[in-house]
Design an enzyme around this catalytic site. Structure first.
Site, mmCIF file in Angstrom:
data_model
loop_
_atom_site.group_PDB
_atom_site.id
_atom_site.type_symbol
_atom_site.label_atom_id
_atom_site.label_comp_id
_atom_site.label_asym_id
_atom_site.label_seq_id
_atom_site.Cartn_x
_atom_site.Cartn_y
_atom_site.Cartn_z
ATOM 1 N N LYS A 14 0.826 -1.222 0.000
ATOM 2 C CA LYS A 14 0.000 0.000 0.000
ATOM 3 C C LYS A 14 0.855 1.264 0.000
ATOM 4 C CE LYS A 14 -2.307 -0.539 3.836
ATOM 5 N NZ LYS A 14 -1.767 -1.814 4.347
ATOM 6 N N ARG A 89 -9.311 1.850 9.016
ATOM 7 C CA ARG A 89 -8.849 0.506 9.354
ATOM 8 C C ARG A 89 -9.869 -0.246 10.203
ATOM 9 N NH1 ARG A 89 -3.064 1.202 8.864
ATOM 10 N NH2 ARG A 89 -1.769 -0.492 9.509
ATOM 11 N N ARG A 135 11.410 -6.226 5.450
ATOM 12 C CA ARG A 135 11.303 -4.770 5.441
ATOM 13 C C ARG A 135 12.136 -4.119 6.556
ATOM 14 N NH1 ARG A 135 5.230 -2.414 5.181
ATOM 15 N NH2 ARG A 135 5.257 -2.871 7.393
ATOM 16 N N ARG A 137 11.304 -2.866 9.547
ATOM 17 C CA ARG A 137 10.808 -1.754 10.355
ATOM 18 C C ARG A 137 10.744 -2.194 11.810
ATOM 19 N NH1 ARG A 137 5.312 0.487 8.099
ATOM 20 N NH2 ARG A 137 4.448 -0.541 9.937
ATOM 21 N N ARG A 148 -0.299 -8.191 13.799
ATOM 22 C CA ARG A 148 -0.816 -7.207 12.840
ATOM 23 C C ARG A 148 -1.699 -7.873 11.789
ATOM 24 N NH1 ARG A 148 4.150 -4.777 11.864
ATOM 25 N NH2 ARG A 148 3.608 -4.169 9.770
HETATM 26 P P1 AMP Z 1 1.108 1.149 8.889
HETATM 27 O O1 AMP Z 1 2.326 1.969 8.562
HETATM 28 O O2 AMP Z 1 -0.080 1.544 8.075
HETATM 29 O O3 AMP Z 1 1.391 -0.324 8.860
HETATM 30 O O4 AMP Z 1 0.724 1.497 10.410
HETATM 31 C C1 AMP Z 1 1.620 1.223 11.480
HETATM 32 C C2 AMP Z 1 0.851 1.179 12.786
HETATM 33 O O5 AMP Z 1 0.214 2.443 13.032
HETATM 34 C C3 AMP Z 1 -0.277 0.155 12.848
HETATM 35 O O6 AMP Z 1 0.194 -1.117 13.204
HETATM 36 C C4 AMP Z 1 -1.179 0.769 13.913
HETATM 37 O O7 AMP Z 1 -0.670 0.561 15.204
HETATM 38 C C5 AMP Z 1 -1.060 2.262 13.614
HETATM 39 N N1 AMP Z 1 -2.100 2.740 12.656
HETATM 40 C C6 AMP Z 1 -1.909 3.239 11.399
HETATM 41 N N2 AMP Z 1 -3.067 3.582 10.827
HETATM 42 C C7 AMP Z 1 -4.046 3.311 11.738
HETATM 43 C C8 AMP Z 1 -5.458 3.429 11.744
HETATM 44 N N3 AMP Z 1 -6.135 3.899 10.680
HETATM 45 N N4 AMP Z 1 -6.115 3.048 12.865
HETATM 46 C C9 AMP Z 1 -5.464 2.572 13.950
HETATM 47 N N5 AMP Z 1 -4.139 2.426 13.994
HETATM 48 C C10 AMP Z 1 -3.413 2.782 12.914
#
Ligand code: AMP
Length: 193
Positions: A14, A89, A135, A137, A148
């Site tokens: 994404k 989400r 990755r 991270r 996750r």
């Molecule tokens: P991502 O970079 O999109 O994988 O997001 C990393 C982390 O940020 C996720 O594992 C969540 O803990 C938090 N996060 C990102 N976007 C959201 C969202 N829309 N709602 C809740 N938590 C989020």
């Protein structure tokens, strides 16, 4: 106008694709994960609250995310379109987001202009785990990845049906090379706008 939500499990690509597509269509790429990570780095009040959830691979509470996204969308660069990556989400986030977008419109035409499309990037599970592990991270260790993915299937996957029912969903095969996925996204988006 390009107003798109990129939906898909962690590791579906994404972020990479949203960034490439945002450049192509000259709209801001709004990644909730990126905004949260910069808040964590700055140790802002939001960052301090979000960190404990992110470190475990859990979702940050809806209200914190909704306020954060609303603030970001009020930025002038979002007036002519956006690509949202990682939001909504949860069904609550999606419902509140629809209400927010619609609440700003008073006529039918405006309601139309407040609509958006959702692109669902599909990638099989085993490929996701391999991609996430490579990755590197901070939240990409084996334990957190498992959580996750579980969180995705429990809380985010229901959005596929949610947006399908509202005829806002298009699915794109994300299990191809970056270039091939970008091209199929471009073809899909050109048909939508
Ligand atoms: P991502 O970079 O999109 O994988 O997001 C990393 C982390 O940020 C996720 O594992 C969540 O803990 C938090 N996060 C990102 N976007 C959201 C969202 N829309 N709602 C809740 N938590 C989020």
């Amino acid at each position: 106008m390009v107003r798109l939500v990129f939906l898909g499990p962690p590791g579906a690509g994404k972020g990479t694709q949203a960034s490439l597509v945002a450049d192509l269509y000259q709209v801001p790429h709004i990644s909730t994960g990126d905004i949260l990570r910069s808040n964590v780095k700055e140790e802002s009040p939001l960052g301090i609250q979000a960190k404990e959830y992110m470190d475990k691979g859990d979702l940050v509470p809806d209200q914190l995310i909704l306020d954060m996204v609303q603030k970001r969308l009020e930025h002038p660069d979002a007036e002519n379109g956006w690509i949202l990556d990682g939001f909504p989400r949860t069904v609550t986030q999606a419902e509140e987001f629809a209400k927010k977008l619609l609440s700003g419109s008073s006529t039918e035409n405006e309601t139309e202009s407040n609509s958006f499309q959702v692109i669902n990037l599909e990638v099989p599970d085993d490929i996701l785990v391999t991609r996430l592990l490579s990755r590197g991270r901070q939240d990409d260790n084996q334990e957190t990845i498992k959580n996750r993915l579980q969180v995705y299937y429990q809380q985010t996957q229901p959005l596929i049906e949610f947006y399908q029912a509202r005829q806002q969903l298009v699915t794109v095969d994300g299990n191809q090379s970056v270039d091939v996925v970008t091209n199929s996204l471009k073809q899909t988006i050109d048909k939508l706008i």
